[in-house]
Scaffold this motif. Structure first.
Motif, PDB file in Angstrom:
ATOM      1  N   ALA A 116       0.929  -1.406  -0.051  1.00 53.18           N
ATOM      2  CA  ALA A 116       0.098   0.241   0.559  1.00 53.18           C
ATOM      3  C   ALA A 116       0.792   1.130   0.235  1.00 53.18           C
ATOM      4  O   ALA A 116       1.465   1.588   0.629  1.00 53.18           O
ATOM      5  CB  ALA A 116      -0.910  -0.399   0.995  1.00 53.18           C
ATOM      6  N   THR A 117       0.439   2.229  -0.760  1.00 50.79           N
ATOM      7  CA  THR A 117       1.057   2.994  -0.815  1.00 50.79           C
ATOM      8  C   THR A 117       0.483   5.089   0.192  1.00 50.79           C
ATOM      9  O   THR A 117      -1.487   4.648  -0.584  1.00 50.79           O
ATOM     10  CB  THR A 117       1.475   3.633  -2.296  1.00 50.79           C
ATOM     11  OG1 THR A 117       2.497   2.860  -2.659  1.00 50.79           O
ATOM     12  CG2 THR A 117       2.088   5.116  -2.803  1.00 50.79           C
ATOM     13  N   ILE A 118       0.850   5.438   0.791  1.00 51.67           N
ATOM     14  CA  ILE A 118       0.438   6.639   1.462  1.00 51.67           C
ATOM     15  C   ILE A 118       1.111   8.046   0.813  1.00 51.67           C
ATOM     16  O   ILE A 118       2.107   8.098   0.757  1.00 51.67           O
ATOM     17  CB  ILE A 118       0.115   6.627   2.654  1.00 51.67           C
ATOM     18  CG1 ILE A 118      -1.027   7.224   3.415  1.00 51.67           C
ATOM     19  CG2 ILE A 118       1.822   6.195   3.361  1.00 51.67           C
ATOM     20  CD1 ILE A 118      -0.964   7.406   4.791  1.00 51.67           C
ATOM     21  N   ILE A 119      -0.133   8.860   0.592  1.00 49.20           N
ATOM     22  CA  ILE A 119       0.089   9.902   0.577  1.00 49.20           C
ATOM     23  C   ILE A 119      -0.860  10.959   1.625  1.00 49.20           C
ATOM     24  O   ILE A 119      -1.885  10.650   1.457  1.00 49.20           O
ATOM     25  CB  ILE A 119       0.506  10.610  -1.173  1.00 49.20           C
ATOM     26  CG1 ILE A 119       0.757  10.039  -2.604  1.00 49.20           C
ATOM     27  CG2 ILE A 119       0.929  11.879  -1.723  1.00 49.20           C
ATOM     28  CD1 ILE A 119       0.160  10.292  -3.043  1.00 49.20           C
ATOM     29  N   TYR A 120       0.699  11.439   1.971  1.00 53.35           N
ATOM     30  CA  TYR A 120      -0.135  12.341   3.357  1.00 53.35           C
ATOM     31  C   TYR A 120      -0.197  13.977   3.452  1.00 53.35           C
ATOM     32  O   TYR A 120       1.301  14.140   2.950  1.00 53.35           O
ATOM     33  CB  TYR A 120      -0.630  11.619   4.626  1.00 53.35           C
ATOM     34  CG  TYR A 120       1.189  11.352   4.851  1.00 53.35           C
ATOM     35  CD1 TYR A 120       1.904  12.414   5.871  1.00 53.35           C
ATOM     36  CD2 TYR A 120       2.294  10.634   4.665  1.00 53.35           C
ATOM     37  CE1 TYR A 120       3.104  12.076   6.569  1.00 53.35           C
ATOM     38  CE2 TYR A 120       3.354  10.145   5.373  1.00 53.35           C
ATOM     39  CZ  TYR A 120       3.988  10.626   6.131  1.00 53.35           C
ATOM     40  OH  TYR A 120       5.087  11.142   6.684  1.00 53.35           O
TER      41      TYR A 120
END
Length: 152
Positions: A116-120
């Protein structure tokens, strides 16, 4: 829902070339009061990254690939939802932005068979000399969250 947490459902504009979606706009001050930093991270299947919280910054999370179980726990003494735990499912199957106000412990578990990739986005930039990041163990009994998948 925990007081102050906000969700923005993303609108995907699809055509024969693919899709386009807006994540954050400067005319949405109720979603991100101030821009501090944008970050990008990837985690492998089954990884649990939890818990931490901030005293000075809000986080705005988005998972563009993979899927995650996101857990929030309200630590704020002044909140009407103090002690409440909420669970959200973010990722390819549910493309939403999740605003996590300061004082709310948060973490996630990667679901499925792919990373999973998260951009925050945060309202403050990271300060390595004085980080605004307080840690709580993923299995802390004061939160008492069971990370196991419940087969139904």
């Amino acid at each position: 829902m925990i007081e102050g947490v906000k969700i923005k459902k993303l609108v995907k504009h699809c055509d024969d070339r693919g899709f386009f979606a807006e994540l954050v706009r400067d005319d949405e001050p109720d979603l991100l009061s101030r821009f501090g930093q944008a970050s990008w991270s990837m985690s492998y299947p089954g990884v649990i990254k939890a818990f931490h919280y901030h005293e000075k910054q809000d986080d705005l999370w988005f998972f563009p690939s993979g899927n995650a179980q996101v857990v929030l726990h309200d630590l704020r003494d002044s909140s009407s939802t103090k002690g409440k735990t909420d669970v959200y499912y973010l990722g390819e199957e549910n493309p939403i932005m999740l605003l996590i106000p300061k004082g709310i412990a948060h973490g996630y578990r990667v679901l499925g068979e792919k990373p999973a990739t998260i951009i925050y986005f945060t309202t403050k930039s990271y300060d390595s000399k004085n980080p605004d990041e307080k840690r709580i163990e993923w299995n802390d009994p004061s939160i008492g969250f069971n990370w196991d998948t419940k087969f139904r």
